[in-house]
Enzyme design. Structure first.
Site, PDB file in Angstrom:
ATOM      1  N   SER A 177      36.505  29.258  44.295  1.00 52.30           N
ATOM      2  CA  SER A 177      36.769  29.262  45.731  1.00 52.30           C
ATOM      3  C   SER A 177      35.803  30.198  46.457  1.00 52.30           C
ATOM      4  O   SER A 177      34.598  29.979  46.417  1.00 52.30           O
ATOM      5  CB  SER A 177      38.239  29.639  45.965  1.00 52.30           C
ATOM      6  N   ASP A 216      43.323  19.317  44.196  1.00 53.07           N
ATOM      7  CA  ASP A 216      42.938  20.473  45.008  1.00 53.07           C
ATOM      8  C   ASP A 216      42.962  20.077  46.483  1.00 53.07           C
ATOM      9  O   ASP A 216      42.158  19.254  46.933  1.00 53.07           O
ATOM     10  CB  ASP A 216      41.530  20.942  44.615  1.00 53.07           C
ATOM     11  N   HIS A 243      44.213  23.837  43.128  1.00 50.63           N
ATOM     12  CA  HIS A 243      43.212  24.838  43.502  1.00 50.63           C
ATOM     13  C   HIS A 243      43.453  26.116  42.700  1.00 50.63           C
ATOM     14  O   HIS A 243      44.216  26.996  43.100  1.00 50.63           O
ATOM     15  CB  HIS A 243      43.293  25.129  44.999  1.00 50.63           C
TER      16      HIS A 243
END
Length: 352
Positions: free
Chosen positions: A46, A133, A167
């Site tokens: 991320s 995600d 995620h």
């Protein structure tokens, strides 16, 4: 050998403003390390994925591979938090102009703010985006893939986008349910992200056994990074295999955590549960885990993210950026064994 010493000397000279002395051995007594700084690899999740890309592109002359999980293209935010939120995470309100983003990298390279982009041609790149995600769009991740394709030989790029992960950092058996994105953002997915990634970035690795004999050491990021480390936590972490602690020359991998994944929030989960250490332990790979911190004041960073939108300065995505400089300074600081070796062998090396 002569070339190795010269490159190491150049690397050290580039960051000569950082005092070594006792800084590298702060915290839990980090042993002297001899690291190969010509073949560094990076990875991140991320915001850490965005930072890994930035660090790779800034220093592609000695960072030779990058593993990126759930992140978009270089300079996606364009130094603007509104753009970051509207285009680079869970939505894309307007088309992303990839050519415009890449042109910034060309300008940076021309002015010497990042390494020449030609250095990316032979780089190893491993990209991942989970099908569940919803925090970072597949479109953003796809654009990172396209961007690397414009710089790197396609045979050197792997893009995994068929795993049903949310995620997080997917693992073989650690963390939350694979379909859930929750703290500490490590997913039990029966998928070895660390192994698949590292085997692409660093081929011919030995399959790990069931035990990890290396240790995690604490370092003072503030001492090593100096003023560049103001937006980072006081403590960072380094995983050191036994052979590396004994003085063997070892490779270096840098792993950047995601937002809300720094140690103050998740403890040692990211440092110990992604599976990276398991592979590093049996393959003489030292792993640096730099740490951010949250800030509720300027520069505003309430989730402890790495700077991929410009909260530290306009130069956040190039070598002048504080966080990129801070991590480079940390590498110099922990590489005391190789630096001592360079000092001892300077005369001999220059005569080879």
């Amino acid at each position: 050998m002569k070339t190795t010493y010269k490159i190491l000397a150049s690397f050290c000279a580039l960051y000569s403003g950082v005092a070594l002395s006792n800084a590298a051995n702060s915290g839990n007594g980090l042993p002297p390390l001899s690291l190969d700084v010509e073949q560094v690899t990076v990875s991140g999740l991320s915001s850490g994925g965005y930072m890994a890309t930035q660090f790779h592109i800034a220093h592609s002359d000695w960072v030779k591979g990058a593993g990126i999980i759930a992140a978009g293209p270089y300079y996606c935010a364009q130094n603007d938090i509104t753009t970051a939120l509207n285009q680079c995470v869970n939505k894309v309100d307007a088309p992303i102009n990839l050519d415009a983003l890449s042109s910034v990298a060309i300008d940076y390279a021309n002015e010497g703010s990042i390494a020449p982009l030609a250095g990316l041609k032979d780089a190893k790149v491993w990209l991942f985006h989970g099908t569940n995600d919803v925090r970072v769009t597949a479109q953003a991740s796809d654009l990172l893939y396209r961007q690397y394709q414009s710089w790197t030989d396609t045979q050197n790029i792997v893009y995994v986008n068929d795993q049903s992960a949310a995620h997080h950092f997917p693992t073989l058996n650690e963390g939350s349910n694979c379909s859930v994105s929750e703290s500490p953002f490590i997913g039990n997915c029966n998928y070895d992200t660390a192994g698949n990634m590292l085997n692409h970035l660093l081929p011919y690795l030995t399959a790990p056994d069931d035990s990890v004999s290396g240790k995690v050491y604490t370092i003072s990021q503030q001492k090593l990074a100096g003023s560049d480390g103001e937006t980072l936590a006081e403590k960072g972490f380094v995983f050191v295999p036994e052979n590396c602690a004994s003085g063997e020359s070892c490779r270096l991998h840098i792993s950047f955590h995601g937002c809300n994944q720094y140690a103050e929030v998740v403890g040692n989960s990211y440092v110990t549960k992604t599976g990276i250490n398991r592979w590093a332990d049996d393959n003489n790979i030292v792993v640096l885990y730099p740490q951010t911190k949250k800030s509720l004041f300027m520069p505003l960073n309430p989730q402890g993210c790495w700077d991929w939108w410009g909260y530290t300065s306009d130069d956040y995505a190039n070598r002048k950026g504080a966080q990129i400089s801070a991590v480079a300074n940390m590498i110099k600081g922990i590489n005391t064994g190789a630096i001592n070796k360079e000092t001892t062998n300077t005369g001999t090396a220059n005569n080879d």
